[in-house]
Write an enzyme that holds these catalytic residues in place. Structure first.
Site, mmCIF file in Angstrom:
data_model
loop_
_atom_site.group_PDB
_atom_site.id
_atom_site.type_symbol
_atom_site.label_atom_id
_atom_site.label_comp_id
_atom_site.label_asym_id
_atom_site.label_seq_id
_atom_site.Cartn_x
_atom_site.Cartn_y
_atom_site.Cartn_z
ATOM 1 C CB CYS A 1 -1.116 0.137 1.231
ATOM 2 S SG CYS A 1 -2.075 1.441 1.353
ATOM 3 N N GLY B 1 -6.692 4.957 2.358
ATOM 4 C CA GLY B 1 -7.265 4.228 3.299
ATOM 5 C C GLY B 1 -8.439 3.437 3.378
ATOM 6 C CB CYS C 1 7.885 -0.797 -22.207
ATOM 7 S SG CYS C 1 7.833 -0.748 -23.799
ATOM 8 C CB CYS D 1 0.309 1.627 -24.716
ATOM 9 S SG CYS D 1 1.646 1.701 -23.235
ATOM 10 C CG ASP E 1 -4.900 7.691 -5.589
ATOM 11 O OD1 ASP E 1 -4.612 7.641 -6.787
ATOM 12 O OD2 ASP E 1 -5.011 6.680 -4.962
ATOM 13 C CB CYS F 1 5.495 1.649 -29.925
ATOM 14 S SG CYS F 1 4.907 0.224 -29.342
ATOM 15 C CB SER G 1 -9.173 -4.399 -2.109
ATOM 16 O OG SER G 1 -9.204 -3.316 -2.534
#
Length: 386
Positions: free
Chosen positions: A27, A72, A370, A347, A299, A341, A127
């Site tokens: 985390c 959190g 990559c 991407c 974040d 690419c 999660s």
């Protein structure tokens, strides 16, 4: 305006900052209460009201406005906090289309929480890193692994018919087992997210300041010669994992279950917005609001270098305008090799936080993942038609 005013922003509210009842090894937010000094332990009523009102103001009048509640562990804010948030949404968002999402580890859920989520149409992200041996490798708390408590929470969500999807990190423990992870997750959800864990070890001066991991490179920071944190996924393993999940999904669940990166890739193949910031040309339309009202570019970039201001002092709309440089860096910061690419339009260089390598010409900005991305996008385009 044709189609109405549907401009949107993706602002994430960190209602308890980095506070959590778990201490997951990977985390990147656990350290924030100490690192971002002076933060409140829970978002105050004044910040909550300002956030709700200003979030509604910056989104187009015809847009669906998302209130994304994060931590959190956001349930540590308590049910009354979210009841107050809904009252404020009704006060300032009359006749607006509003959706509430909440990311949780599900270990603190009970019947009261689940009734609240069900009655108010919340969409939860849970999660869950796969079966117990993978989940408990890093998702731990004071009592050890969190798998059994997470599964109890999922059982409550299912019993109360709360909509939820799963967010699975792809890390050193589970990355070589895509079939086992997918077969487990598909029992519980129709929508899955797979996020690569890529963290570097903090430099000595960062560790002295309270950081466990290195600050990522970006528009206001550069890369250093750091080592990878041991739980990070290997680039090739991430690509192989996504290919393995894709093959299983196509065999079993095509058209019935949804994997975020597959939906985003197909959208990019069609020239439509992919809906996943990591694989869009620009970022910067998202930000995170801390419990004290401080706003950060993202974040993943909750560091002093990327503090935009405080929404109690400066309107959120003005702060988001200040985020343009950060957003433009996503494309402008790419090395030359990326533009030649064949996968660049799928991407778009990936997340800036993962651009910790140098290209052959020595330019910063090559994504750590990559080679894995190349493998996945090649496999996907060979097996899907837009």
């Amino acid at each position: 305006m044709a189609g109405g005013d549907t401009r949107t922003f993706a602002v994430m509210a960190k209602v308890v900052g980095g506070r959590c009842n778990l201490a997951c090894t990977y985390c990147y937010y656990l350290e924030k209460p100490a690192l971002l000094r002076g933060l409140s332990s829970r978002m105050t009523r004044a910040v909550l009201e300002a956030y709700v009102r200003q979030n509604l103001e910056i989104n187009g009048k015809d847009a669906t406005v998302e209130f994304a509640w994060h931590g959190g562990e956001p349930t540590l804010a308590g049910l009354d906090f979210f009841r107050e948030a809904l009252l404020l949404e009704k006060r300032y968002g009359s006749n607006r289309k509003i959706v509430n999402t909440l990311q949780t580890n599900a270990t603190l859920l009970d019947d009261e929480w689940c009734r609240f989520f069900s009655e108010n149409g919340f969409l939860l992200g849970v999660s869950l890193d796969g079966p117990e041996r993978f989940h408990d490798a890093y998702r731990v708390g004071p009592g050890g692994g969190s798998f059994r408590r997470t599964m109890e929470g999922i059982g409550l969500l299912m019993r109360h018919k709360v909509s939820f999807n799963t967010l699975t990190t792809v890390n050193a423990a589970n990355s070589k087992h895509p079939r086992e992870v997918y077969d487990f997750l598909r029992q519980f959800t129709d929508f899955m997210q797979f996020l690569p864990v890529v963290e570097t070890s903090g430099a000595p001066f960062e560790i002295e300041e309270g950081q466990r991991f290195g600050m990522p490179p970006g528009s206001h920071s550069s890369l250093f010669g750091r080592g990878m944190a041991p739980f990070s996924v290997e680039a090739e393993d991430y690509g192989a994992f996504l290919c393995g999940v894709f093959d299983r999904w196509k065999d079993l669940d095509f058209g019935r279950k949804f994997v975020q990166i597959f939906e985003a890739t197909l959208g990019n193949m069609r020239g439509e917005p992919g809906g996943l910031c990591v694989h869009e040309a620009l970022c910067g339309h998202g930000a995170s609001v801390e419990a004290n009202g401080d706003v950060y570019a993202c974040d993943h970039y909750a560091f002093a270098n990327y503090r935009l201001g405080n929404l109690l002092e400066t309107p959120l709309g003005e702060l988001m305008e200040k985020n343009r440089r950060f957003g433009m860096h996503k494309t402008c910061g790419l090395p030359r090799e990326c533009f030649s690419c064949p996968a660049v339009r799928l991407c778009f260089g990936g997340c800036p936080k993962d651009r910790i390598l140098r290209s052959p010409d020595g330019k910063e900005g090559k994504n750590y993942l990559c080679e894995g991305y190349k493998r996945f996008f090649r496999h996907f385009t060979e097996n899907m038609k837009p």
